[in-house]
Design a protein around this motif. Structure first.
Motif, PDB file in Angstrom:
ATOM      1  N   HIS A  38     -41.453  20.135 -13.280  1.00 34.11           N
ATOM      2  CA  HIS A  38     -41.313  18.835 -14.220  1.00 34.11           C
ATOM      3  C   HIS A  38     -39.792  18.303 -13.995  1.00 34.11           C
ATOM      4  CE1 HIS A  38     -41.453  16.119 -17.607  1.00 34.11           C
ATOM      5  NE2 HIS A  38     -40.345  16.335 -18.001  1.00 34.11           N
ATOM      6  N   VAL A  83     -34.859  14.294 -18.343  1.00 32.63           N
ATOM      7  CA  VAL A  83     -36.140  14.636 -18.306  1.00 32.63           C
ATOM      8  C   VAL A  83     -36.786  15.076 -19.585  1.00 32.63           C
ATOM      9  CG1 VAL A  83     -35.932  15.287 -15.655  1.00 32.63           C
ATOM     10  CG2 VAL A  83     -35.606  17.020 -17.378  1.00 32.63           C
ATOM     11  N   PRO A 123     -36.414  13.945 -23.862  1.00 29.49           N
ATOM     12  CA  PRO A 123     -35.694  13.202 -24.801  1.00 29.49           C
ATOM     13  C   PRO A 123     -34.988  13.934 -25.662  1.00 29.49           C
ATOM     14  CG  PRO A 123     -38.053  13.896 -25.254  1.00 29.49           C
ATOM     15  CD  PRO A 123     -37.844  14.439 -24.167  1.00 29.49           C
ATOM     16  N   TYR A 166     -45.163  18.402 -24.644  1.00 25.84           N
ATOM     17  CA  TYR A 166     -44.427  17.139 -23.975  1.00 25.84           C
ATOM     18  C   TYR A 166     -44.569  16.999 -22.551  1.00 25.84           C
ATOM     19  CZ  TYR A 166     -40.737  14.166 -22.703  1.00 25.84           C
ATOM     20  OH  TYR A 166     -39.923  13.079 -21.690  1.00 25.84           O
ATOM     21  N   ILE A 167     -44.465  18.094 -21.784  1.00 31.95           N
ATOM     22  CA  ILE A 167     -44.876  18.074 -20.397  1.00 31.95           C
ATOM     23  C   ILE A 167     -46.242  17.775 -20.050  1.00 31.95           C
ATOM     24  CG2 ILE A 167     -44.863  19.324 -18.189  1.00 31.95           C
ATOM     25  CD1 ILE A 167     -42.463  20.828 -19.347  1.00 31.95           C
ATOM     26  N   ALA A 179     -48.148  15.847 -21.953  1.00 39.65           N
ATOM     27  CA  ALA A 179     -48.057  14.322 -22.390  1.00 39.65           C
ATOM     28  C   ALA A 179     -47.626  13.340 -21.316  1.00 39.65           C
ATOM     29  CB  ALA A 179     -47.790  13.842 -23.473  1.00 39.65           C
ATOM     30  N   VAL A 180     -46.551  13.884 -20.966  1.00 34.66           N
ATOM     31  CA  VAL A 180     -45.934  12.902 -19.779  1.00 34.66           C
ATOM     32  C   VAL A 180     -46.765  13.054 -18.414  1.00 34.66           C
ATOM     33  CG1 VAL A 180     -43.761  12.930 -18.312  1.00 34.66           C
ATOM     34  CG2 VAL A 180     -43.514  13.316 -20.794  1.00 34.66           C
ATOM     35  N   GLY A 181     -47.070  14.401 -18.176  1.00 36.85           N
ATOM     36  CA  GLY A 181     -47.959  14.407 -16.665  1.00 36.85           C
ATOM     37  C   GLY A 181     -49.148  13.638 -16.722  1.00 36.85           C
ATOM     38  N   ARG A 216     -49.599  10.771 -18.454  1.00 34.22           N
ATOM     39  CA  ARG A 216     -49.077   9.289 -18.295  1.00 34.22           C
ATOM     40  C   ARG A 216     -48.631   9.041 -16.784  1.00 34.22           C
ATOM     41  NH1 ARG A 216     -46.243  10.049 -22.912  1.00 34.22           N
ATOM     42  NH2 ARG A 216     -44.277   9.945 -21.900  1.00 34.22           N
ATOM     43  N   THR A 217     -48.124  10.024 -16.058  1.00 32.29           N
ATOM     44  CA  THR A 217     -47.440   9.621 -14.868  1.00 32.29           C
ATOM     45  C   THR A 217     -48.562  10.000 -13.809  1.00 32.29           C
ATOM     46  OG1 THR A 217     -46.624  11.988 -14.577  1.00 32.29           O
ATOM     47  CG2 THR A 217     -45.079  10.437 -15.435  1.00 32.29           C
TER      48      THR A 217
END
Length: 225
Positions: A84, A169, A171, A209-210, A212-214, A216-217
């Motif tokens: 990440h 990376v 918040p 969180y990781i 959720a971000v993954g 989206r990306t």
């Protein structure tokens, strides 16, 4: 400049690996709870006699069965975090981050072995362990997990929070949560029972969180390729 071979794509972290942190957090929390219930930290000879209770021995056995898998998933969790962060990670902080994670796993396994030794002194005959053996095994297990493993977990959490803050990376709220977790593990866990549960809680939040971000990306990356 190294040239990438045509048609060769860099390896990506498997999507399922993102669940490693969640599984680690749940397994570690369960192991800590079972150990504290099976082998109380502040116990006397009366508690040693009570260790002949099959429920306590079962709790310790279950905790010992979970710890190896918690360690395995933690190593996967470290890999997910490094993936990440990417190649921009600071080498100094990354070394501290990786080293503290490895020492954490080693001390966690040592604490489990100490708890297993306490179990072995009572389990074969079904009688209470001798008081010196009980005191030594209990203090040794809790010294490893609270005095050393949780301190290494604090270093791990702190380095991760600093890296996340410097590289952007993570918040701001998650960075502050990591620093609060660090302070708790360093100065509170040795005197307040059950406070070590903040580490699996932090790991669970970071993993979520990781993930959720993954999610989206990945669609964006797939569309761009």
């Amino acid at each position: 400049m190294e040239q990438t071979e045509p048609g060769r794509q860099p390896l990506q972290t498997p999507r399922a690996a993102g669940l490693a942190g969640v599984l680690f957090a749940l397994l570690l929390a369960a192991a800590i709870v079972l150990i504290r219930l099976g082998i109380p930290q502040h116990a006397d000879e009366t508690t040693a006699d009570g260790f002949t209770d099959s429920a306590r021995r079962t709790a310790v056995r279950m905790a010992l069965a979970l710890v190896p898998f918690a360690g395995i998933f933690f190593l996967w969790f470290v890999g997910v975090i490094r993936a990440h962060i990417g190649e921009a990670e600071d080498k100094f902080l990354a070394t501290v981050f990786l080293g503290s994670g490895l020492v954490f796993v080693a001390t966690l396994f040592g604490a489990a072995a100490a708890a297993g030794a306490v179990l072995a002194t009572a389990s074969p005959s079904g009688t209470a362990p001798a008081l010196p053996t009980w005191d030594f095994g209990r203090h040794f297990a809790y010294t490893l997990i609270i005095g050393y493993a949780m301190r290494m977990a604090a270093v791990f959490t702190c380095s991760m929070s600093v890296i996340g803050h410097r590289l952007g990376v993570l918040p701001r709220w998650l960075t502050l949560l990591g620093l609060l977790t660090t302070l708790t593990l360093l100065f509170v866990s040795t005197s307040v029972p059950w406070s070590e549960l903040v580490f699996p809680a932090w790991s669970l939040i970071v993993s979520a969180y990781i993930l959720a971000v993954g999610r989206r990306t990945r669609p964006v990356t797939a569309a761009a390729s």
